[in-house]
Every structure is written in C-alpha cells, then in structure tokens.
Design a protein around this motif. Structure first.
Motif, mmCIF file in Angstrom:
data_model
loop_
_atom_site.group_PDB
_atom_site.id
_atom_site.type_symbol
_atom_site.label_atom_id
_atom_site.label_comp_id
_atom_site.label_asym_id
_atom_site.label_seq_id
_atom_site.Cartn_x
_atom_site.Cartn_y
_atom_site.Cartn_z
ATOM 1 N N LEU A 33 116.259 60.238 50.151
ATOM 2 C CA LEU A 33 114.830 59.832 49.633
ATOM 3 C C LEU A 33 114.684 60.236 48.440
ATOM 4 C CD1 LEU A 33 113.097 62.686 49.621
ATOM 5 C CD2 LEU A 33 113.409 62.537 51.844
ATOM 6 N N VAL A 34 113.593 59.745 47.607
ATOM 7 C CA VAL A 34 113.339 60.402 46.517
ATOM 8 C C VAL A 34 111.646 60.774 46.687
ATOM 9 C CG1 VAL A 34 112.541 59.419 44.216
ATOM 10 C CG2 VAL A 34 114.556 58.527 45.034
ATOM 11 N N ALA A 35 111.741 62.004 46.062
ATOM 12 C CA ALA A 35 110.291 62.729 46.055
ATOM 13 C C ALA A 35 110.046 62.942 44.586
ATOM 14 C CB ALA A 35 110.414 63.980 46.740
ATOM 15 N N GLY A 36 108.838 62.727 44.464
ATOM 16 C CA GLY A 36 108.109 63.122 42.922
ATOM 17 C C GLY A 36 106.626 62.734 42.803
ATOM 18 N N LYS A 37 106.279 62.805 41.747
ATOM 19 C CA LYS A 37 104.816 62.599 41.614
ATOM 20 C C LYS A 37 104.722 61.489 40.354
ATOM 21 C CE LYS A 37 103.453 67.327 42.325
ATOM 22 N NZ LYS A 37 102.837 68.576 41.469
ATOM 23 N N GLY A 38 103.702 60.653 40.519
ATOM 24 C CA GLY A 38 103.403 59.703 39.437
ATOM 25 C C GLY A 38 102.998 58.211 40.192
ATOM 26 N N ALA A 39 102.711 57.516 39.452
ATOM 27 C CA ALA A 39 102.365 56.097 39.822
ATOM 28 C C ALA A 39 103.658 55.151 39.917
ATOM 29 C CB ALA A 39 101.433 55.170 39.078
ATOM 30 N N PRO A 40 103.646 54.248 40.957
ATOM 31 C CA PRO A 40 104.912 53.249 41.134
ATOM 32 C C PRO A 40 105.132 52.653 40.102
ATOM 33 C CG PRO A 40 103.517 53.248 43.201
ATOM 34 C CD PRO A 40 102.833 54.077 42.201
ATOM 35 N N GLU A 42 105.199 53.532 36.947
ATOM 36 C CA GLU A 42 105.863 54.327 35.900
ATOM 37 C C GLU A 42 107.149 54.051 35.614
ATOM 38 O OE1 GLU A 42 104.436 58.339 36.276
ATOM 39 O OE2 GLU A 42 102.379 57.795 35.924
ATOM 40 N N PRO A 43 107.863 54.179 34.640
ATOM 41 C CA PRO A 43 109.321 53.912 34.541
ATOM 42 C C PRO A 43 110.051 54.962 35.539
ATOM 43 C CG PRO A 43 108.229 54.004 32.492
ATOM 44 C CD PRO A 43 107.203 54.372 33.298
ATOM 45 N N ALA A 44 109.468 56.067 35.378
ATOM 46 C CA ALA A 44 110.299 57.183 36.510
ATOM 47 C C ALA A 44 110.633 56.788 37.714
ATOM 48 C CB ALA A 44 109.730 58.546 36.104
ATOM 49 N N PHE A 45 109.467 55.943 38.258
ATOM 50 C CA PHE A 45 109.439 55.862 39.701
ATOM 51 C C PHE A 45 110.658 54.511 39.789
ATOM 52 C CE2 PHE A 45 108.092 52.915 43.132
ATOM 53 C CZ PHE A 45 107.935 53.696 44.174
ATOM 54 N N GLN A 46 110.435 53.576 38.723
ATOM 55 C CA GLN A 46 111.342 52.318 38.842
ATOM 56 C C GLN A 46 112.757 52.820 38.900
ATOM 57 O OE1 GLN A 46 109.936 49.281 39.471
ATOM 58 N NE2 GLN A 46 107.907 50.367 39.624
ATOM 59 N N GLN A 47 113.231 53.813 37.931
ATOM 60 C CA GLN A 47 114.295 54.319 37.846
ATOM 61 C C GLN A 47 114.650 54.947 39.052
ATOM 62 O OE1 GLN A 47 114.021 56.758 34.444
ATOM 63 N NE2 GLN A 47 114.255 55.309 32.760
ATOM 64 N N ALA A 48 113.916 55.716 39.590
ATOM 65 C CA ALA A 48 114.166 56.475 41.085
ATOM 66 C C ALA A 48 114.674 55.423 41.811
ATOM 67 C CB ALA A 48 113.088 57.428 41.506
ATOM 68 N N ILE A 49 113.786 54.583 42.157
ATOM 69 C CA ILE A 49 114.090 53.422 43.306
ATOM 70 C C ILE A 49 115.270 52.696 43.044
ATOM 71 C CG2 ILE A 49 113.241 51.410 44.208
ATOM 72 C CD1 ILE A 49 111.675 53.928 45.300
ATOM 73 N N GLY A 50 115.655 52.533 41.620
ATOM 74 C CA GLY A 50 116.881 51.918 41.503
ATOM 75 C C GLY A 50 118.112 52.585 41.885
ATOM 76 N N ALA A 51 118.165 53.941 41.396
ATOM 77 C CA ALA A 51 119.022 54.768 41.929
ATOM 78 C C ALA A 51 119.142 54.938 43.318
ATOM 79 C CB ALA A 51 118.681 56.261 41.242
ATOM 80 N N LEU A 52 118.204 55.085 43.993
ATOM 81 C CA LEU A 52 118.080 55.165 45.467
ATOM 82 C C LEU A 52 118.790 54.053 46.284
ATOM 83 C CD1 LEU A 52 116.841 56.712 47.930
ATOM 84 C CD2 LEU A 52 115.020 54.993 47.828
ATOM 85 N N TYR A 53 118.506 52.727 45.845
ATOM 86 C CA TYR A 53 119.316 51.545 46.329
ATOM 87 C C TYR A 53 120.811 51.545 45.792
ATOM 88 C CZ TYR A 53 115.592 49.362 48.761
ATOM 89 O OH TYR A 53 114.808 49.002 49.586
ATOM 90 N N CYS A 54 121.097 52.075 44.617
ATOM 91 C CA CYS A 54 122.210 52.194 44.246
ATOM 92 C C CYS A 54 123.212 53.035 45.072
ATOM 93 C CB CYS A 54 122.489 52.681 42.681
ATOM 94 S SG CYS A 54 122.176 51.304 41.641
ATOM 95 N N VAL A 55 122.579 54.050 45.475
ATOM 96 C CA VAL A 55 123.339 55.287 46.169
ATOM 97 C C VAL A 55 123.182 54.701 47.670
ATOM 98 C CG1 VAL A 55 123.163 57.447 47.345
ATOM 99 C CG2 VAL A 55 122.686 57.128 44.823
#
Length: 91
Positions: A33-40, A42-55
C-alpha cells in the motif's frame, strides 16, 4: 505450463462489487500500500500510484525468473486500484 493466478476481484466479490454496507473479513494475505496525505490530483499521489503499480507488476511476474524466488509466493492478478480517503472537517 500455465499457472493459475489468484484473482482477488473474483475471490473477494463482496469487496470489489458491494451490494450493501457490510463487514467483510479477508483471508490472511500480504498486501502492498501507499499511505500519505494530499489530494489525488497532486503529483506526489500520481508518483506513488505509479510506483505502487510498478512494484505490484514486478512481484506478480517474479515467478518467471528462476533466479529470484519469494517464499510462499502465489501467482496473482494485479487488482484494480482501491483508494480510501478521509476528509477532516475544520471547525
């Protein structure tokens, strides 16, 4: 040889296709999972989701590499994204 892959979307239908509000008990599994704060948006969310799917895809395909093994690995279908958000109301 074709391996049968675990497909949680089919196995846990009440989670992916709820008919009503209910308490759902899941079988014991490891999840990422990815945990954090912010709006979907935001770039940080998009990067985290991209990393999640890569893994997730890297792990799901790991059984094809005989030099890389994960103990108790069960081939699986990478499920679609399930996101949960919490909105805090300021008074």
């Amino acid at each position: 040889m074709i391996m049968k892959k675990l497909d949680l979307k089919k196995l846990e239908k009440s989670y992916y296709y709820p008919k009503d509000f209910e308490v759902i008990k899941f079988s014991s599994r490891n999840y990422i999972l990815v945990a954090g704060k912010g709006a979907p948006s935001e770039p940080a969310f998009q990067q985290a989701i991209g990393a999640l799917y890569c893994v997730a895809y890297m792990i799901s395909m790991s059984y094809r590499n005989p030099e890389f093994t994960i103990s108790h690995f069960e081939p699986f279908v990478v499920p679609r994204l399930k996101a949960y958000g919490l909105v805090r109301m300021h008074q």
